[in-house]
Design a protein around this motif. Structure first.
Motif, mmCIF file in Angstrom:
data_model
loop_
_atom_site.group_PDB
_atom_site.id
_atom_site.type_symbol
_atom_site.label_atom_id
_atom_site.label_comp_id
_atom_site.label_asym_id
_atom_site.label_seq_id
_atom_site.Cartn_x
_atom_site.Cartn_y
_atom_site.Cartn_z
ATOM 1 N N TYR A 143 0.806 -1.174 -0.279
ATOM 2 C CA TYR A 143 -0.317 -0.325 0.247
ATOM 3 C C TYR A 143 0.655 1.484 -0.227
ATOM 4 O O TYR A 143 0.645 2.464 -1.194
ATOM 5 C CB TYR A 143 -0.891 -0.154 1.624
ATOM 6 N N VAL A 144 1.795 1.810 0.707
ATOM 7 C CA VAL A 144 2.648 2.612 1.159
ATOM 8 C C VAL A 144 3.582 2.570 -0.015
ATOM 9 O O VAL A 144 3.223 4.000 -0.999
ATOM 10 C CB VAL A 144 2.911 2.667 2.395
ATOM 11 N N LEU A 145 4.635 1.314 -0.221
ATOM 12 C CA LEU A 145 5.155 1.257 -1.455
ATOM 13 C C LEU A 145 5.213 1.711 -3.070
ATOM 14 O O LEU A 145 5.491 2.016 -3.742
ATOM 15 C CB LEU A 145 6.178 0.472 -1.499
ATOM 16 N N ASP A 146 3.630 1.008 -3.316
ATOM 17 C CA ASP A 146 3.271 0.171 -4.574
ATOM 18 C C ASP A 146 2.076 1.147 -5.345
ATOM 19 O O ASP A 146 1.819 2.277 -5.724
ATOM 20 C CB ASP A 146 2.727 -0.762 -4.620
ATOM 21 N N TRP A 147 1.132 0.573 -4.226
ATOM 22 C CA TRP A 147 -0.085 1.583 -4.594
ATOM 23 C C TRP A 147 -0.445 3.306 -4.141
ATOM 24 O O TRP A 147 -1.217 4.196 -5.682
ATOM 25 C CB TRP A 147 -1.116 0.741 -3.467
ATOM 26 N N LEU A 148 0.035 3.704 -2.886
ATOM 27 C CA LEU A 148 0.025 4.759 -2.718
ATOM 28 C C LEU A 148 0.701 6.239 -4.206
ATOM 29 O O LEU A 148 -0.381 7.029 -4.328
ATOM 30 C CB LEU A 148 0.079 5.393 -1.070
ATOM 31 N N PRO A 149 1.757 6.120 -4.275
ATOM 32 C CA PRO A 149 2.200 6.475 -5.212
ATOM 33 C C PRO A 149 1.002 6.770 -6.584
ATOM 34 O O PRO A 149 1.524 7.921 -7.094
ATOM 35 C CB PRO A 149 3.866 5.682 -5.312
ATOM 36 N N ARG A 150 0.941 5.618 -6.675
ATOM 37 C CA ARG A 150 -0.169 5.575 -8.426
ATOM 38 C C ARG A 150 -1.087 6.434 -8.013
ATOM 39 O O ARG A 150 -1.257 7.477 -8.672
ATOM 40 C CB ARG A 150 0.162 4.407 -8.263
#
Length: 141
Positions: A79-86
């Motif tokens: 969530y923090v490293l992959d999804w959130l930036p997207r």
């Protein structure tokens, strides 16, 4: 699980992890369902949110976390490293969170939201009541 194309229905999206609907006031309304959901089901919900934010041009999500259990470390990192930036790239800016009833879930989810705000432009606010969360979300510009 990556979703490559999603048609946004008039109704909603639902799997074993959560139910997502489109609120008429112009935000996504996410209700997490009881019990532990698999990582794949949880990620499918988030991928759908990502595409819905883009397709609808929304920047706000109401997340009812009252029935959630603590997320796994793997799901938290994704969530923090992959999804959130997207999601930030798609315009996600405000998250009103109705806090989990489960103490450890509440603590874990609060920690995740704090980490997310440190690493992005996203603003999260925690609430005990959904009506107050909606009022706050609607006031955000």
């Amino acid at each position: 699980m990556m979703v490559t194309s999603v048609a946004i229905p008039v109704g909603s999206f639902k799997n074993e992890a959560a139910h997502l609907s489109i609120h008429p006031a112009g935000f996504l309304h996410l209700t997490w369902l009881p019990g532990s959901a698999s990582g794949a089901a949880t990620r499918a919900v988030f991928e759908y949110i990502l595409h819905a934010l883009h397709a609808l041009g929304y920047s706000k999500v109401l997340s009812d976390q009252r029935q959630m259990v603590p997320p796994s470390n793997e799901d938290t990192a994704w969530y923090v490293l992959d999804w959130l930036p997207r999601a930030a790239e798609q315009g996600y800016r405000y998250g009103a969170l109705v806090s989990a009833n489960h103490l450890f879930a509440r603590l874990a989810l609060h920690s995740i939201s704090q980490q997310a705000m440190r690493q992005s432009t996203l603003v999260y606010q925690h609430f005990d009541r959904e009506d107050v969360a909606i009022d706050w979300l609607l006031a955000q510009q």
